[in-house]
Design a protein around this motif. Sequence first.
Motif, PDB file in Angstrom:
ATOM      1  N   VAL A  23     123.210  90.363  -8.740  1.00 19.27           N
ATOM      2  CA  VAL A  23     121.935  89.777  -8.320  1.00 19.27           C
ATOM      3  C   VAL A  23     120.930  89.743  -9.470  1.00 19.27           C
ATOM      4  O   VAL A  23     120.138  88.803  -9.591  1.00 19.27           O
ATOM      5  N   ALA A  24     120.956  90.766 -10.315  1.00 18.19           N
ATOM      6  CA  ALA A  24     119.952  90.900 -11.383  1.00 18.19           C
ATOM      7  C   ALA A  24     120.049  89.741 -12.370  1.00 18.19           C
ATOM      8  O   ALA A  24     121.123  89.354 -12.795  1.00 18.19           O
ATOM      9  N   LYS A  25     118.910  89.213 -12.699  1.00 16.51           N
ATOM     10  CA  LYS A  25     118.860  88.179 -13.730  1.00 16.51           C
ATOM     11  C   LYS A  25     118.635  88.876 -15.085  1.00 16.51           C
ATOM     12  O   LYS A  25     118.479  90.079 -15.166  1.00 16.51           O
ATOM     13  N   ASP A  26     118.593  88.085 -16.132  1.00 19.30           N
ATOM     14  CA  ASP A  26     118.456  88.642 -17.488  1.00 19.30           C
ATOM     15  C   ASP A  26     117.205  89.501 -17.635  1.00 19.30           C
ATOM     16  O   ASP A  26     117.157  90.396 -18.465  1.00 19.30           O
ATOM     17  N   SER A  27     116.197  89.195 -16.826  1.00 23.05           N
ATOM     18  CA  SER A  27     114.924  89.922 -16.957  1.00 23.05           C
ATOM     19  C   SER A  27     114.976  91.319 -16.316  1.00 23.05           C
ATOM     20  O   SER A  27     114.042  92.103 -16.444  1.00 23.05           O
ATOM     21  N   VAL A  28     116.091  91.611 -15.614  1.00 21.24           N
ATOM     22  CA  VAL A  28     116.211  92.905 -14.923  1.00 21.24           C
ATOM     23  C   VAL A  28     117.296  93.739 -15.594  1.00 21.24           C
ATOM     24  O   VAL A  28     118.441  93.309 -15.718  1.00 21.24           O
ATOM     25  N   ASN A  29     116.907  94.938 -16.012  1.00 27.13           N
ATOM     26  CA  ASN A  29     117.860  95.865 -16.628  1.00 27.13           C
ATOM     27  C   ASN A  29     118.315  96.873 -15.571  1.00 27.13           C
ATOM     28  O   ASN A  29     117.502  97.596 -15.008  1.00 27.13           O
ATOM     29  N   ILE A  30     119.622  96.891 -15.284  1.00 29.21           N
ATOM     30  CA  ILE A  30     120.175  97.830 -14.301  1.00 29.21           C
ATOM     31  C   ILE A  30     120.747  99.037 -15.052  1.00 29.21           C
ATOM     32  O   ILE A  30     121.649  98.897 -15.874  1.00 29.21           O
ATOM     33  N   GLU A  31     120.193 100.208 -14.768  1.00 28.54           N
ATOM     34  CA  GLU A  31     120.618 101.446 -15.431  1.00 28.54           C
ATOM     35  C   GLU A  31     121.254 102.355 -14.384  1.00 28.54           C
ATOM     36  O   GLU A  31     120.754 102.455 -13.261  1.00 28.54           O
ATOM     37  N   VAL A  32     122.365 103.001 -14.724  1.00 30.85           N
ATOM     38  CA  VAL A  32     123.022 103.947 -13.812  1.00 30.85           C
ATOM     39  C   VAL A  32     122.991 105.313 -14.473  1.00 30.85           C
ATOM     40  O   VAL A  32     123.676 105.544 -15.470  1.00 30.85           O
TER      41      VAL A  32
END
Length: 208
Positions: A23-32
């Motif tokens: 779902v995340a676009k380039d502008s969203v950084n998903i961190e785990v």
Amino acid sequence: MNVTIVDYNSGNISSVINSFKEVAKDSVNIEVTSDFNKIKSSDKIVLPGQGSFKSCIDALNSINGLVDTLSEFAINNKKPLLGICVGLQMFADIGYEETETKGLGWITGKVSKINNQNGRYKLPHIGWNQINILKDSKIFKDIDNNSHMYFVHSYEFIPEDKKVISATTNYSSNIVCSVEKENIFGTQFHPEKSDKIGLQIIQNFINL
């Protein structure tokens, strides 16, 4: 924007990670991560939960300082947090799965075993079920009432303040399946396993 999925060794969260990355676009950084500094600097947090209430609380508590960091984020700083499945249940004061266990205490209430009416309803409740949307929750934007979501659980969250309930599902009784209290959101169902509608809920949370 940074969205952190809290990894505290509570079971397999790969489907949560994959769905958010989809779902995340380039502008969203998903961190785990469970790194405190990364959690503190996040814009939004996702708290997944798989297994029992006790095992998830124990796993959170085993990382010294994690609960305080999450409480500071959600309660003190009022930043958006989404709890999924047991992640939602842990908002409660207390849970009764395995043994009586203290929860996070973010939303007053308890987590009790679903009343299966002497075996008339199978537990765990597994599969697709309709949700009844009770209030105009931000995470239900563009979601139709009576949409089907995917569930896997034997316990239900019973909040004291019914105003926090944003949706219920009917399985032996009306079970709370979504809550919203200010910046805190939770779903008992698994949006990451609920096809396009679930991805829309994830999108709505990211867009908050």
